[in-house]
Design an enzyme around this catalytic site. Sequence first.
Site, PDB file in Angstrom:
ATOM      1  CG  ASP A 179      35.333  41.064  32.583  1.00 17.96           C
ATOM      2  OD1 ASP A 179      34.683  41.812  32.428  1.00 17.96           O
ATOM      3  OD2 ASP A 179      35.520  39.960  33.907  1.00 17.96           O
ATOM      4  CG  HIS A 214      34.134  51.574  30.656  1.00 11.02           C
ATOM      5  ND1 HIS A 214      34.510  51.383  33.106  1.00 11.02           N
ATOM      6  CD2 HIS A 214      33.332  52.672  30.797  1.00 11.02           C
ATOM      7  CE1 HIS A 214      34.620  52.672  32.738  1.00 11.02           C
ATOM      8  NE2 HIS A 214      34.575  53.486  31.572  1.00 11.02           N
TER       9      HIS A 214
HETATM   10  C1  GDG Z   1      32.996  46.773  33.193  1.00  8.68           C
HETATM   11  C2  GDG Z   1      33.523  45.694  32.646  1.00  8.68           C
HETATM   12  C3  GDG Z   1      35.565  46.218  33.694  1.00  8.68           C
HETATM   13  C4  GDG Z   1      30.949  43.484  43.056  1.00  8.68           C
HETATM   14  N1  GDG Z   1      30.464  42.497  43.842  1.00  8.68           N
HETATM   15  C5  GDG Z   1      30.048  43.053  44.849  1.00  8.68           C
HETATM   16  C6  GDG Z   1      30.397  44.455  44.916  1.00  8.68           C
HETATM   17  N2  GDG Z   1      31.016  44.445  43.156  1.00  8.68           N
HETATM   18  C7  GDG Z   1      31.975  45.911  42.451  1.00  8.68           C
HETATM   19  C8  GDG Z   1      33.824  45.203  42.322  1.00  8.68           C
HETATM   20  C9  GDG Z   1      34.269  46.088  41.521  1.00  8.68           C
HETATM   21  C10 GDG Z   1      32.285  46.190  40.367  1.00  8.68           C
HETATM   22  O1  GDG Z   1      31.809  46.117  41.355  1.00  8.68           O
HETATM   23  C11 GDG Z   1      32.546  44.833  39.108  1.00  8.68           C
HETATM   24  O2  GDG Z   1      33.435  45.210  38.441  1.00  8.68           O
HETATM   25  P1  GDG Z   1      34.480  44.815  37.615  1.00  8.68           P
HETATM   26  O3  GDG Z   1      35.269  45.394  36.687  1.00  8.68           O
HETATM   27  O4  GDG Z   1      34.726  43.231  37.717  1.00  8.68           O
HETATM   28  O5  GDG Z   1      33.277  43.896  36.250  1.00  8.68           O
HETATM   29  P2  GDG Z   1      31.853  44.782  35.249  1.00  8.68           P
HETATM   30  O6  GDG Z   1      30.521  45.668  36.503  1.00  8.68           O
HETATM   31  O7  GDG Z   1      31.773  43.889  34.105  1.00  8.68           O
HETATM   32  O8  GDG Z   1      32.094  46.194  34.915  1.00  8.68           O
HETATM   33  C12 GDG Z   1      34.047  45.909  33.235  1.00  8.68           C
HETATM   34  C13 GDG Z   1      34.766  47.391  34.646  1.00  8.68           C
HETATM   35  O9  GDG Z   1      33.084  47.837  33.601  1.00  8.68           O
HETATM   36  C14 GDG Z   1      35.337  48.674  34.447  1.00  8.68           C
HETATM   37  O10 GDG Z   1      35.398  49.472  33.588  1.00  8.68           O
HETATM   38  O11 GDG Z   1      36.587  46.210  34.642  1.00  8.68           O
HETATM   39  O12 GDG Z   1      35.449  44.438  32.407  1.00  8.68           O
HETATM   40  O13 GDG Z   1      32.646  44.001  32.209  1.00  8.68           O
HETATM   41  O14 GDG Z   1      34.547  47.190  41.971  1.00  8.68           O
HETATM   42  O15 GDG Z   1      34.725  45.756  43.323  1.00  8.68           O
HETATM   43  N3  GDG Z   1      31.577  46.122  45.507  1.00  8.68           N
HETATM   44  C15 GDG Z   1      30.297  45.662  46.832  1.00  8.68           C
HETATM   45  N4  GDG Z   1      29.547  44.741  47.018  1.00  8.68           N
HETATM   46  C16 GDG Z   1      29.612  43.642  46.437  1.00  8.68           C
HETATM   47  O16 GDG Z   1      28.878  42.765  46.517  1.00  8.68           O
HETATM   48  N5  GDG Z   1      31.241  46.922  47.720  1.00  8.68           N
END
Ligand code: GDG
Length: 507
Positions: free
Chosen positions: A397, A181
């Site tokens: 990212d 990821h």
């Molecule tokens: C890894 C990789 C890749 C965040 N705050 C809240 C909340 N979130 C949710 C978001 C989103 C998820 O968490 C974060 O996903 P990201 O992709 O932005 O980042 P990582 O956690 O670093 O994820 C990344 C991912 O894996 C998938 O392959 O895209 O690059 O680093 O879904 O919405 N959700 C809620 N409340 C929050 O306060 N409900």
Amino acid sequence: MDTPRPGRTAGDRQQAAVASDADFVVVANRLPVHLDTSDPDAPRWRRSPGGLVSALDPILRNRRGAWVGWAGTVTGGARPALPEQDIRLHPVPLAEDEYRDYYEGFSNTTLWPLFHDVVVPPDFDQAWWHSYLRVNQRFAQHTAGLAAPGATVWVQDYQLMLVPALLRALRPDVRIGFFLHIPFPPPELFLQLPWRSQIVDGLLGADLIGFQLPGGAQNFLQLVRRLHRGESVGRAPRSSLLGSVLVPGREVRVGAFPISVDTAGLEELARSEAVRERARQIRRQLGEHRRVMLGVDRLDYTKGIDQRLRAFEALLADGRASARDTVLVQIATPSRERVEHYRRQRARIEALVGQINGTFGQVGQVPVHYLHTTVGRSELAALYGAADVMLVTPLRDGMNLVAKEFVAARPDLGGALVLSEFAGAAHELTRALLVNPHHPAELSDVMAAALDQDPAEGRCRMRDLRRHVRERDVHHWARSFLTVLRAGGSGAVPSGSDDSPQAAVVA
Ligand code: GDG
């Protein structure tokens, strides 16, 4: 350093001999549940939100599916189960010192920074490595005991990169996919890792290794060549597959499968009256006439939160924005709070927020609303709906789901997306306002341009962005990966993995 050749002990054989009937097994560091202790007298397991669960849910339900992972608590307690008992959960226990060394240590203080362009220097620690190896062995053993003959096993992410080879040694009959990821770094960086050959060999236990971007897949193929771990063969990138590695008796295919979000689900939520009313209420609370900028990130040094705050501070300082007409809402979800770099990052961000509000705020009107918390899914959708400008500015990212979620949550075609060139999502969302977050002046300029974006142009951009996330949602991602995994060798075929257009190309 020697490559770990996973030995088959009597215990391993015993584990593998346990009655096993799961045709499709997902293996991830975390189970898709968490223990809700808001009522201390009646703690309950609740499903964790996330695209991965919603994408795999139908496949896990339709087949005899199982999910192997850590339950999120080192204290033991009740066996995790979903209220509706729909997905079979198989917890892997972790001791306190393993959480510290395998998870906080090797996974998040060695691999995470190394794979994110060494934004902070990684620490290399032999004891952490041993813990990582031990925990990966445990995951492999549990999976081996659960998988039906010829099952399909899908291993997720950097915490479990040794599992494919360890599992293959125990269960050569199963078909193994691995998906990373986070970004896969260029060989120059990866080669710093003292256990580099072991990690590469661990991954090469899979039949298919998936990366977010073609660049990650190519970095991996180059690395295999540099380390002489197999014969690496490139392919014309006509499909998701970019090459193969020939290892004794097998071909390991390597490709790019950009992950996405549950677009339809998010859109439905965004269209609901409750979410729309909450979005209007948020705007009223922030001040009817103010332009709203939004950031939503785990509090992680890769996410570029401080660069974003400084760029906003520059806009306030040079008068392109003021607390009267603009507000930035930053949701910073607590993350890895015992890891030193994360603690320091939080202190830096909170000092910066205080400094900006202290300098540019007035009574009843602060320019930055900072929330160090997790908000519910509906509240998140309402925040997306309330924003004029979404700021997604990571320094590096793998993908960034927030960018895609924002687009999915804007059926009204409103809002501008400012997106870092260093997020995987930038390779697809090319109609966003792309920016180099390492360039402070450029970041301020693009933020100002987003605030002043012509509404007609904004709608046009959003229409194009939405077309993309509708076509390429998380179901498309899972289907593409599993179809390619199925296309090579033998093994159970998960239902729901109907042929995608890509399958025709790679067949
Ligand atoms: C890894 C990789 C890749 C965040 N705050 C809240 C909340 N979130 C949710 C978001 C989103 C998820 O968490 C974060 O996903 P990201 O992709 O932005 O980042 P990582 O956690 O670093 O994820 C990344 C991912 O894996 C998938 O392959 O895209 O690059 O680093 O879904 O919405 N959700 C809620 N409340 C929050 O306060 N409900």
